[in-house]
Design an enzyme around this catalytic site. Structure first.
Site, PDB file in Angstrom:
ATOM      1  N   GLY A 166       0.811  -1.209   0.000  1.00  0.00           N
ATOM      2  CA  GLY A 166       0.000   0.000   0.000  1.00  0.00           C
ATOM      3  C   GLY A 166       0.844   1.257   0.000  1.00  0.00           C
ATOM      4  O   GLY A 166       0.520   2.248  -0.675  1.00  0.00           O
ATOM      5  N   ASP A 167       1.932   1.241   0.756  1.00  0.00           N
ATOM      6  CA  ASP A 167       2.847   2.392   0.777  1.00  0.00           C
ATOM      7  C   ASP A 167       3.518   2.561  -0.584  1.00  0.00           C
ATOM      8  O   ASP A 167       3.765   3.687  -1.035  1.00  0.00           O
ATOM      9  CB  ASP A 167       3.903   2.196   1.860  1.00  0.00           C
ATOM     10  CG  ASP A 167       3.282   1.973   3.229  1.00  0.00           C
ATOM     11  OD1 ASP A 167       2.268   2.626   3.526  1.00  0.00           O
ATOM     12  OD2 ASP A 167       3.794   1.129   3.987  1.00  0.00           O
TER      13      ASP A 167
END
Length: 302
Positions: A248-249
């Protein structure tokens, strides 16, 4: 320059096991100790994508010193406020037939230390991008991200957090937010069963102040709602899942990298999905070559 802010970083202790049995003595096959924290993850991925950036935030104690050492070794430009008390948290990530995590709390900054960090943000200019990622450190006011955005209102701000820290900051018009499906469900207190429901919630977030919204759906891909009403969706490209931590990052990093390179929201969205998938299909974070290969696959399939 792109700045990332990590208020509650971590050393992540990875343990690989054939099987994890509750109530039993488990022995790992391999171990590794790596820097973690959402903003730091974004900085690492931005480095891989050849986007200059600087990591900001709090560190404390021996574990904070190890994070600083590892970032320097990896050529990650950083400037952290070292807290006088406590130590940066150490999280445990267990990889066996399923992935499990144990996340610690971390050190508590004083008001003076919070003010010192805000002083660092005074260097963010209107040409810069500020990425605010992850949970607040213990004891910090819920409106800290709102306060930081108010101070840096001249810059583009990407905000990747949850709960009150998110909703209190929305009136300051973040350029990008990146909730996942479960976070949308938590914000609006209902289960989501369709793309229309996701887009309905995203429109509500825009009414609350968000400009562009990137929703990660794990193995089901991602959805994007732009500030001009444009809607894009993508399935994940083909590949074998190796490690979902940091994916996600990597999506946030990929979106910002794609926007910097193309000044186009659709291209940024494609770059985001390719970047998140590249990390999910890698040990560690995806490389630029891997991202570009998956980007070409996405465009060919679309």
């Amino acid at each position: 320059m792109v700045y990332t802010l990590t208020l509650n970083p971590a050393l992540d202790y990875y343990l690989e096991l054939d099987a994890f049995l509750l109530g039993e003595t488990n022995r790992s096959k391999s171990e590794s100790l790596v820097v973690g924290g959402k903003g730091i993850n974004v900085s690492i991925m931005l480095n891989n994508l050849e986007i200059p950036n600087q990591a900001l935030g709090f560190l404390a104690g021996f574990s904070g010193e190890e994070i600083s050492r590892q970032l320097e070794k990896a050529n990650i430009n950083s400037r952290f406020v070292f807290l006088k008390n406590g130590y940066t948290r150490i999280n445990v990530k267990i990889h066996s037939k399923e992935e499990s995590e144990i996340n610690a709390n971390g050190a508590i900054p004083t008001q003076d230390e919070i003010e010192t960090l805000l002083h660092l943000l005074e260097g963010v200019s209107r040409e810069d991008i500020l990425i605010l990622s992850g949970s607040l450190a213990q004891g910090m006011p819920k409106n800290f991200y709102a306060q930081a955005m108010k101070q840096c209102s001249h810059a583009l701000v990407a905000l990747d957090t949850t709960g009150e820290a998110l909703t209190l900051a929305l009136p300051y018009r973040p350029f990008l937010i990146k909730p996942n499906k479960s976070e949308l469900e938590a914000i609006f207190h209902h289960k989501i069963y369709s793309l229309d429901e996701i887009l309905g919630d995203c429109k509500k977030l825009q009414e609350m102040g968000a400009r562009n919204i990137l929703v990660s759906l794990g193995g089901d891909g991602a959805v994007f709602l732009g500030e001009d009403g444009e809607v894009y969706s993508l399935s994940v490209p083909k590949g074998e899942l190796v490690n979902s931590v940091g994916a996600g990052d990597s999506m946030v990093a990929g979106f910002i990298a794609g926007f910097i390179k193309n000044q186009n929201l659709k291209e940024a969205f494609y770059y985001s999905v390719a970047s998140g998938s590249a990390s999910a299909y890698s040990r560690g974070f995806g490389t630029l070559d891997k991202v570009e290969d998956l980007l070409n696959q996405l465009k060919e399939e679309k």
